[in-house]
Design a protein around this motif. Structure first.
Motif, PDB file in Angstrom:
ATOM      1  N   TYR A   1       0.838  -1.199   0.000  1.00 50.08           N
ATOM      2  CA  TYR A   1       0.000   0.000   0.000  1.00 50.08           C
ATOM      3  C   TYR A   1       0.872   1.248   0.000  1.00 50.08           C
ATOM      4  O   TYR A   1       1.920   1.304   0.654  1.00 50.08           O
ATOM      5  CB  TYR A   1      -0.891   0.043   1.251  1.00 50.08           C
ATOM      6  CG  TYR A   1      -2.046  -0.939   1.267  1.00 50.08           C
ATOM      7  CD1 TYR A   1      -2.402  -1.686   0.154  1.00 50.08           C
ATOM      8  CD2 TYR A   1      -2.798  -1.113   2.425  1.00 50.08           C
ATOM      9  CE1 TYR A   1      -3.459  -2.572   0.189  1.00 50.08           C
ATOM     10  CE2 TYR A   1      -3.860  -2.002   2.473  1.00 50.08           C
ATOM     11  CZ  TYR A   1      -4.179  -2.732   1.353  1.00 50.08           C
ATOM     12  OH  TYR A   1      -5.225  -3.616   1.391  1.00 50.08           O
ATOM     13  N   THR A   2       0.421   2.250  -0.717  1.00 53.03           N
ATOM     14  CA  THR A   2       1.059   3.554  -0.673  1.00 53.03           C
ATOM     15  C   THR A   2       0.303   4.439   0.316  1.00 53.03           C
ATOM     16  O   THR A   2      -0.831   4.124   0.695  1.00 53.03           O
ATOM     17  CB  THR A   2       1.033   4.218  -2.058  1.00 53.03           C
ATOM     18  OG1 THR A   2      -0.348   4.492  -2.407  1.00 53.03           O
ATOM     19  CG2 THR A   2       1.661   3.315  -3.113  1.00 53.03           C
ATOM     20  N   PRO A   3       0.884   5.569   0.725  1.00 46.65           N
ATOM     21  CA  PRO A   3       0.104   6.503   1.550  1.00 46.65           C
ATOM     22  C   PRO A   3      -1.209   6.906   0.901  1.00 46.65           C
ATOM     23  O   PRO A   3      -2.221   7.083   1.591  1.00 46.65           O
ATOM     24  CB  PRO A   3       1.060   7.689   1.710  1.00 46.65           C
ATOM     25  CG  PRO A   3       2.427   7.074   1.632  1.00 46.65           C
ATOM     26  CD  PRO A   3       2.302   5.989   0.599  1.00 46.65           C
ATOM     27  N   ALA A   4      -1.215   7.021  -0.433  1.00 44.52           N
ATOM     28  CA  ALA A   4      -2.458   7.369  -1.129  1.00 44.52           C
ATOM     29  C   ALA A   4      -3.491   6.253  -1.018  1.00 44.52           C
ATOM     30  O   ALA A   4      -4.695   6.519  -0.889  1.00 44.52           O
ATOM     31  CB  ALA A   4      -2.165   7.671  -2.597  1.00 44.52           C
ATOM     32  N   ASP A   5      -3.032   5.009  -1.079  1.00 41.47           N
ATOM     33  CA  ASP A   5      -3.947   3.884  -0.896  1.00 41.47           C
ATOM     34  C   ASP A   5      -4.593   3.945   0.483  1.00 41.47           C
ATOM     35  O   ASP A   5      -5.805   3.742   0.631  1.00 41.47           O
ATOM     36  CB  ASP A   5      -3.196   2.555  -1.040  1.00 41.47           C
ATOM     37  CG  ASP A   5      -2.712   2.288  -2.458  1.00 41.47           C
ATOM     38  OD1 ASP A   5      -3.338   2.779  -3.409  1.00 41.47           O
ATOM     39  OD2 ASP A   5      -1.694   1.576  -2.596  1.00 41.47           O
ATOM     40  N   VAL A   6      -3.788   4.185   1.504  1.00 40.52           N
ATOM     41  CA  VAL A   6      -4.314   4.247   2.871  1.00 40.52           C
ATOM     42  C   VAL A   6      -5.270   5.427   3.011  1.00 40.52           C
ATOM     43  O   VAL A   6      -6.302   5.324   3.689  1.00 40.52           O
ATOM     44  CB  VAL A   6      -3.172   4.325   3.892  1.00 40.52           C
ATOM     45  CG1 VAL A   6      -3.721   4.402   5.315  1.00 40.52           C
ATOM     46  CG2 VAL A   6      -2.246   3.117   3.757  1.00 40.52           C
ATOM     47  N   ASP A   7      -4.961   6.541   2.370  1.00 37.58           N
ATOM     48  CA  ASP A   7      -5.881   7.685   2.383  1.00 37.58           C
ATOM     49  C   ASP A   7      -7.231   7.306   1.781  1.00 37.58           C
ATOM     50  O   ASP A   7      -8.286   7.709   2.288  1.00 37.58           O
ATOM     51  CB  ASP A   7      -5.281   8.853   1.596  1.00 37.58           C
ATOM     52  CG  ASP A   7      -4.207   9.594   2.370  1.00 37.58           C
ATOM     53  OD1 ASP A   7      -4.160   9.439   3.611  1.00 37.58           O
ATOM     54  OD2 ASP A   7      -3.417  10.327   1.741  1.00 37.58           O
ATOM     55  N   ASP A   8      -7.211   6.537   0.686  1.00 43.44           N
ATOM     56  CA  ASP A   8      -8.462   6.105   0.067  1.00 43.44           C
ATOM     57  C   ASP A   8      -9.263   5.214   1.015  1.00 43.44           C
ATOM     58  O   ASP A   8     -10.491   5.339   1.113  1.00 43.44           O
ATOM     59  CB  ASP A   8      -8.172   5.337  -1.231  1.00 43.44           C
ATOM     60  CG  ASP A   8      -7.770   6.251  -2.382  1.00 43.44           C
ATOM     61  OD1 ASP A   8      -7.967   7.478  -2.264  1.00 43.44           O
ATOM     62  OD2 ASP A   8      -7.244   5.734  -3.389  1.00 43.44           O
ATOM     63  N   ILE A   9      -8.587   4.313   1.694  1.00 43.37           N
ATOM     64  CA  ILE A   9      -9.273   3.437   2.646  1.00 43.37           C
ATOM     65  C   ILE A   9      -9.901   4.258   3.764  1.00 43.37           C
ATOM     66  O   ILE A   9     -11.058   4.047   4.146  1.00 43.37           O
ATOM     67  CB  ILE A   9      -8.287   2.393   3.221  1.00 43.37           C
ATOM     68  CG1 ILE A   9      -7.793   1.462   2.111  1.00 43.37           C
ATOM     69  CG2 ILE A   9      -8.944   1.584   4.341  1.00 43.37           C
ATOM     70  CD1 ILE A   9      -6.627   0.593   2.511  1.00 43.37           C
ATOM     71  N   ALA A  10      -9.146   5.222   4.273  1.00 52.54           N
ATOM     72  CA  ALA A  10      -9.665   6.079   5.337  1.00 52.54           C
ATOM     73  C   ALA A  10     -10.861   6.894   4.851  1.00 52.54           C
ATOM     74  O   ALA A  10     -11.862   7.047   5.576  1.00 52.54           O
ATOM     75  CB  ALA A  10      -8.557   7.008   5.837  1.00 52.54           C
ATOM     76  N   ARG A  11     -10.777   7.399   3.637  1.00 51.16           N
ATOM     77  CA  ARG A  11     -11.886   8.201   3.099  1.00 51.16           C
ATOM     78  C   ARG A  11     -13.139   7.340   2.945  1.00 51.16           C
ATOM     79  O   ARG A  11     -14.248   7.783   3.259  1.00 51.16           O
ATOM     80  CB  ARG A  11     -11.476   8.814   1.758  1.00 51.16           C
ATOM     81  CG  ARG A  11     -12.465   9.832   1.203  1.00 51.16           C
ATOM     82  CD  ARG A  11     -11.770  10.848   0.307  1.00 51.16           C
ATOM     83  NE  ARG A  11     -11.137  10.210  -0.839  1.00 51.16           N
ATOM     84  CZ  ARG A  11     -11.703  10.081  -2.049  1.00 51.16           C
ATOM     85  NH1 ARG A  11     -12.926  10.576  -2.252  1.00 51.16           N
ATOM     86  NH2 ARG A  11     -11.063   9.520  -3.048  1.00 51.16           N
ATOM     87  N   ALA A  12     -12.965   6.115   2.496  1.00 56.08           N
ATOM     88  CA  ALA A  12     -14.120   5.212   2.362  1.00 56.08           C
ATOM     89  C   ALA A  12     -14.723   4.919   3.730  1.00 56.08           C
ATOM     90  O   ALA A  12     -15.965   4.896   3.868  1.00 56.08           O
ATOM     91  CB  ALA A  12     -13.680   3.917   1.685  1.00 56.08           C
TER      92      ALA A  12
END
Length: 374
Positions: free
Chosen positions: A356-367
């Motif tokens: 996972y990239t930081p952007a991937d984790v951001d997407d998970i958090a946003r969801a």
């Protein structure tokens, strides 16, 4: 539009695995040797030595799967028909299949509602004169209370087996490596674990006699130092040289895999902190983060909503507690109420990955925030 319009890295695609040049070289090394059976090649024994060194234990025994490793442990513990083994109802069937294969009886103890790991009080209450061992599963990479379980087992003369399939290099609250307090610890190299050889297993111990029994059980009870004599029962659970060679390459990467998973997990914890009704593991120090567990209300709704946003999620992790499967009889509904409540309504498990990239984790958090707001 969903939050994610492309798949997250997963253990079923090359980007979500750490397989590279080292593993290719390992496979070719074995193929070029012409020896693919670990009875006659060096890779299996080298893997055992490297695993024992990594965990600071006297011995490691390599075998064909994580379930096989648990069967080695249960057989070495001397489990026979009618003997009882206490364990958790929230785990893979591989945790209990070896007990059934030995003719033993699985006794299920309830779990702690905060993390789904064995409740030591429930374990102690389940002990009878027929109890021989406890199998503690470090669920999702979070530590079961092996310190207390160790004391309970010592007091009652029981063997403690740690199922570390999901907990590579995990630690407890005191910084002790998971897999170093049990009499035997078992690890998996299956496709979905932190590191993989496709399938494969390892069992570690400090007890030379337990190591001897496990090694014999993995090779049909055949002590090859005295000819073709089978003095004990055993099965063919030998690891192949190909799997052992790949596992050796993967073993050198596991520390970085766990480091990255921890870093990503802390990013997500920070991003979703303060959401009412969404709980993350309280004991995060030392967590190995095989999956990322959350506690919510109505886990089925959460799983469907997150998946619709492009973030895969599993309601309950299991479809039912282990004892509710048709293979078992005589285990009534309500036997382990905390475990049933987690599986049926509160436990939510998100796949987790070192890629996972930081952007991937951001997407998970946003969801997660979107589903929470809804």
């Amino acid at each position: 539009m969903p939050v994610r319009d492309r798949p997250l890295p997963s253990v079923l695609d090359p980007h979500g695995r750490t397989i590279g040049a080292e593993e290719r070289e390992a496979v070719l090394r074995v193929l070029d040797s012409g020896v693919l059976c670990s009875t006659f090649g060096p890779e299996g024994r080298a893997l055992e030595a490297e695993m024992a060194q990594l965990y600071g234990r006297r011995a490691a025994v390599a075998c064909s799967s994580g379930t096989a490793a648990l069967h080695l442990a249960v057989a070495a513990a001397g489990i026979r028909p009618g003997d009882e083994v206490i364990t958790t109802p929230i785990s893979d069937f591989g945790t209990v299949a070896p007990v059934l294969a030995q003719g033993g009886r699985v006794v299920f103890a309830d779990v702690l509602p905060g993390d789904g790991n064995l409740d030591p009080d429930a374990v102690e209450a389940a002990i009878t004169p027929r109890t021989r061992a406890v199998i503690a599963v470090h669920l999702f990479g979070g530590a079961a209370d092996t310190g207390r379980l160790r004391r309970i087992c010592d007091e009652h003369g029981l063997l403690l087996i740690e199922d570390c399939a999901q907990a590579w290099l995990g630690e407890d609250a005191d910084g002790r490596l998971l897999g170093t307090l049990g009499d035997i610890a078992c690890f998996s190299l299956q496709q979905f674990k932190h590191i993989t050889a496709g399938d494969g297993g390892l069992a570690t111990t400090d007890d030379p006699e337990l190591a001897r029994r496990m090694r014999l059980f993995a090779d049909k009870g055949w002590d090859r130092t005295e000819g073709r004599v089978h003095r004990e029962m055993g099965l063919n659970y030998r690891i192949t040289e190909l799997a052992a060679a790949v596992a050796r390459a993967q073993l050198g990467k596991v520390a970085e895999v766990v480091r990255l998973r921890r870093a990503h997990a802390e990013q997500l914890v920070a991003a979703i902190g303060g959401l009412d009704g969404v709980r993350v593991p309280q004991q995060r120090a030392g967590h190995a983060w095989w999956l990322f567990p959350l506690l919510v209300e109505d886990n089925d709704r959460w799983a469907k909503a997150l998946t619709a946003e492009g973030v895969p999620a599993m309601a309950g992790y299991l479809e039912r507690t282990l004892y509710a499967n048709p293979v078992f009889t005589g285990y009534p509904a309500g036997l382990c109420p905390e475990a049933e409540r987690m599986v049926d309504s509160t436990l939510l498990a998100l796949p987790w990955n070192e890629a996972y990239t930081p952007a991937d984790v951001d997407d998970i958090a946003r969801a997660i925030r979107l589903v929470h707001a809804a």
